[in-house]
Design an enzyme around this catalytic site. Structure first.
Site, PDB file in Angstrom:
ATOM      1  N   ASP A 181     -45.542-108.507   0.395  1.00  0.00           N
ATOM      2  CA  ASP A 181     -46.500-109.617   0.344  1.00  0.00           C
ATOM      3  C   ASP A 181     -46.902-110.130  -1.044  1.00  0.00           C
ATOM      4  OD1 ASP A 181     -46.528-108.206   2.701  1.00  0.00           O
ATOM      5  OD2 ASP A 181     -48.676-107.930   2.753  1.00  0.00           O
ATOM      6  N   GLU A 213     -52.397-109.339  10.230  1.00  0.00           N
ATOM      7  CA  GLU A 213     -52.426-108.952   8.819  1.00  0.00           C
ATOM      8  C   GLU A 213     -52.633-110.200   7.955  1.00  0.00           C
ATOM      9  OE1 GLU A 213     -49.467-105.162   8.725  1.00  0.00           O
ATOM     10  OE2 GLU A 213     -48.450-107.066   8.520  1.00  0.00           O
TER      11      GLU A 213
HETATM   12  C1  FRU Z   1     -48.067-106.979   5.468  1.00  0.00           C
HETATM   13  C2  FRU Z   1     -48.595-105.596   5.138  1.00  0.00           C
HETATM   14  C3  FRU Z   1     -50.078-105.655   4.850  1.00  0.00           C
HETATM   15  C4  FRU Z   1     -50.295-104.478   3.968  1.00  0.00           C
HETATM   16  C5  FRU Z   1     -49.036-104.461   3.156  1.00  0.00           C
HETATM   17  C6  FRU Z   1     -48.600-103.089   2.748  1.00  0.00           C
HETATM   18  O1  FRU Z   1     -46.720-107.141   5.225  1.00  0.00           O
HETATM   19  O2  FRU Z   1     -48.322-104.715   6.180  1.00  0.00           O
HETATM   20  O3  FRU Z   1     -50.899-105.668   5.999  1.00  0.00           O
HETATM   21  O4  FRU Z   1     -51.433-104.610   3.169  1.00  0.00           O
HETATM   22  O5  FRU Z   1     -48.035-105.067   3.946  1.00  0.00           O
HETATM   23  O6  FRU Z   1     -47.552-103.149   1.839  1.00  0.00           O
END
Ligand code: FRU
Length: 616
Positions: A157, A327
């Site tokens: 992300d 998320e």
């Molecule tokens: C989304 C996610 C988020 C988390 C991150 C961990 O892709 O699962 O919810 O903070 O990646 O790397």
């Protein structure tokens, strides 16, 4: 960002000696002590060199490494230390530790019956090296030229994006010690133009509360938090046995951060993550959107000072896609094109449960009064920001200039992100996109997504074809320089044709087929024969977008960048992002008018300017 091939200076003798107990003849610079079938200690005896170069083998399990300084644990991280063969190496920067005392790495390799040897026989001990430099020259055929990627290591992300004093800051979920998900930290890049990215040192590293999951950053221009005018305050999820929300403050414009001593600022008891903070003018409060992942809800919290947070409400139960975890939220106010109206849009990334499997970003249109989000869409009305398979964790920049709302997505999908055929690095981000709203023929408001105007600066030489009527098919060569990296702009009018098919192909018979269907009002992209597809059964797919237009006329912009195709409706009605891994670049563009005539109003092929390429 240009990288140079630097000669790696080795101080370790080519053949390192190790045996049970301390080594008889320790190699120069490090001593490897094998302590049985799974435990090994590496002592740094030459503290003058910057990096310990660690050999990685992707298929083996992670070793856990505690970095001891004068016997105290100073840092812990995980690396797939090479057992049989070396896929690539990663650098571990020793200087923060060697500057403080004697450094020993206490390494525990899991006992895994998939290899029948004790840790002492692993190849990594022979090939571990001290060096003053690490070579980051690109070694990857699929590394995009115009999309942001890390120099090496894993990325997911985009995080904490903010714009300040002419610089676009982009942080991202980063593993500096391997190209698979692990050791979550905030990597950092900066850009003056949204096209060229400089790689900065890692901004936030795992700490005692856990690894550093996704989040956001704001500029506290009113000094509400008391950290100083214009302090950059980052919010992230501390992820360990639980997920709680933490804060870190930067007084140097986002280059370095200090964790807030009172962390966590929200000690939630349920799984919640990815805080997105913004200033709400109406209530003169900071708002934090927080993903209550398993409840399928986005929580709204408020704060006068960034430190003390009050729960306000939650949105989401029963709304839209509910199949996966929720998320990476965002809540943004957007103008409605052609009117003076503004509406709120709640972005909700969901995994799995995307329209074509795995990860995707949905959105809801509605109102927000500083306390509660009310949704205009029917509960079962699911809308997607992008109709491809490779657009996830999308959030927007804080403080973008000219009241713009600029979004960036991670160009991958959790179904196969760890398996895509790259090694030195894994994952790229999408092109930046400007968001607004438009009213479609059905009377509803939808998200308009267009490439940010800055990407036009990537254009190099242009090949233009004037308007013509297409009765069957026509083919064009794509630019060969830069491995066919190009932008294709097409204006079409499907006069009486049953469809317009657009094919990108190469001499190996690999192809990506796109198609407008004027009866169904859809645009599709089929990557089933696009090249390498077998690394995941979830990869070969066809994705379909509604065109949200009743007109037979339209325009399309395609961006092809080695491993990705981004298709944008010219008016912003849809975007579609799909990864592709052709064995050779696509060299031919073919247009086919199906059962009737199509007017091609314009066809422009821009070679993207090699001088501007990020990764040569
Ligand atoms: C989304 C996610 C988020 C988390 C991150 C961990 O892709 O699962 O919810 O903070 O990646 O790397």
């Amino acid at each position: 960002m240009k990288t140079t091939l630097k000669k790696v200076i080795l101080t370790l003798a080519a053949t390192s000696a190790f045996s049970a107990g301390a080594t008889d003849a320790p190699p120069e610079g490090i001593t490897v002590m094998s302590l049985g079938e799974s435990n090994t200690m590496v002592r740094i005896t030459d503290p003058t060199q910057k990096y310990l170069i660690l050999p990685v083998e992707e298929r083996v399990p992670d070793a856990r490494i505690d970095v001891l300084v004068n016997g105290e644990i100073a840092h812990t991280f995980h690396v797939k230390l090479a057992c049989n063969e070396i896929d690539y190496t990663v650098p571990f920067d020793l200087t923060p530790y060697t500057s403080k005392g004697n450094v020993v790495l206490n390494i525990v390799n899991p006992i895994d019956r998939s290899y029948s040897r004790d840790a002492q026989d692993f190849i990594c001990w022979e090939e571990m090296k001290l060096s003053d430099s690490f070579d980051t020259s690109n070694t990857e055929k699929y590394r995009p030229l115009f999309h942001h990627t890390p120099l090496y290591g894993w990325m997911n992300d985009p995080n904490g994006m903010f714009y300040k004093d002419g610089t676009w800051h982009l942080y991202y979920q980063y593993n500096p010690y391997g190209s698979k998900w692990q050791n979550m930290s905030w990597g950092h890049s900066t850009s003056r133009d949204l096209v060229n990215w400089d790689h900065e040192p890692v901004a936030i590293r795992p700490n005692g509360l856990g690894s550093i999951f996704s989040g956001s950053a704001v500029i506290d221009s009113g000094n509400t938090g008391g950290f100083g005018v214009d302090a950059v305050v980052a919010f992230y999820t501390s992820a360990a046995a639980s997920q709680v929300q933490s804060m870190a403050v930067s007084k140097d414009g986002g280059m370095t951060f200090t964790n807030y001593a009172g962390n966590p600022v929200i000690p939630n008891t349920h799984e919640a993550r990815d805080p997105k903070v913004f200033w709400h003018e109406g209530t003169q409060r900071w708002i934090m959107m927080l993903a209550a992942a398993l409840n399928h809800e986005m929580e709204i919290h408020s704060s006068p000072d960034l430190v003390n947070w009050t729960y306000e409400s939650s949105f989401g139960r029963g709304y839209g896609g509910q199949d996966g975890v929720w998320e990476c939220p965002d809540l943004i106010k957007l103008p409605v094109k052609g009117s003076k109206k503004e509406k709120w849009v709640l972005i909700c990334n969901i995994n799995p449960g995307g329209p074509f499997g795995g990860s995707a970003a949905q959105y809801f249109v509605g109102d927000f009064d500083g306390h509660k989000f009310t949704c205009d869409n029917a509960v079962n009305d699911t809308r997607w920001m992008d109709y491809g398979k490779d657009h996830y964790a999308t959030v927007t920049w804080h403080n973008a200039p000219d009241n713009r709302t600029v979004a960036l997505g991670w160009m991958s999908n959790w179904q196969y992100a760890n398996e895509v055929p790259t090694m030195q690095y894994r994952s790229a981000n999408t092109l930046p996109r400007d968001l607004s709203l438009f009213r479609a023929p059905d009377g509803d408001l939808y998200l308009s997504v267009v490439p940010s105007p800055e990407v036009n600066a990537m254009r190099g030489s242009r090949e233009s074809h004037s308007a013509f009527t297409l009765a069957d098919s026509v083919s064009y060569s794509l630019p060969v320089a830069n491995d066919g990296v190009c932008e294709i702009d097409l204006g079409y009018n499907l006069k009486d044709a049953k469809g317009l098919t657009i094919i990108l192909s190469n001499a190996k018979g690999e192809k990506v087929t796109m198609k407008y269907d004027p009866r169904k009002h859809t645009f599709l992209m089929d990557r089933q024969e696009s090249g390498l597809t077998k690394f995941s059964r979830h990869f070969p797919t066809t994705t379909v977008a509604p065109t949200l237009s009743r007109s037979s006329k339209g325009t399309l912009r395609l961006f092809i960048d080695r491993c990705s195709i981004e298709a944008f409706d010219g008016d912003g009605n849809f975007a579609m992002t799909n990864l592709v891994f052709p064995k050779e670049p696509y060299t031919t563009l073919t247009l086919v008018s199906e059962d009737g005539k199509t007017r091609i109003d314009n066809l422009d092929i821009f070679q993207l300017d090699p001088a501007l390429a990020l990764n040569k």
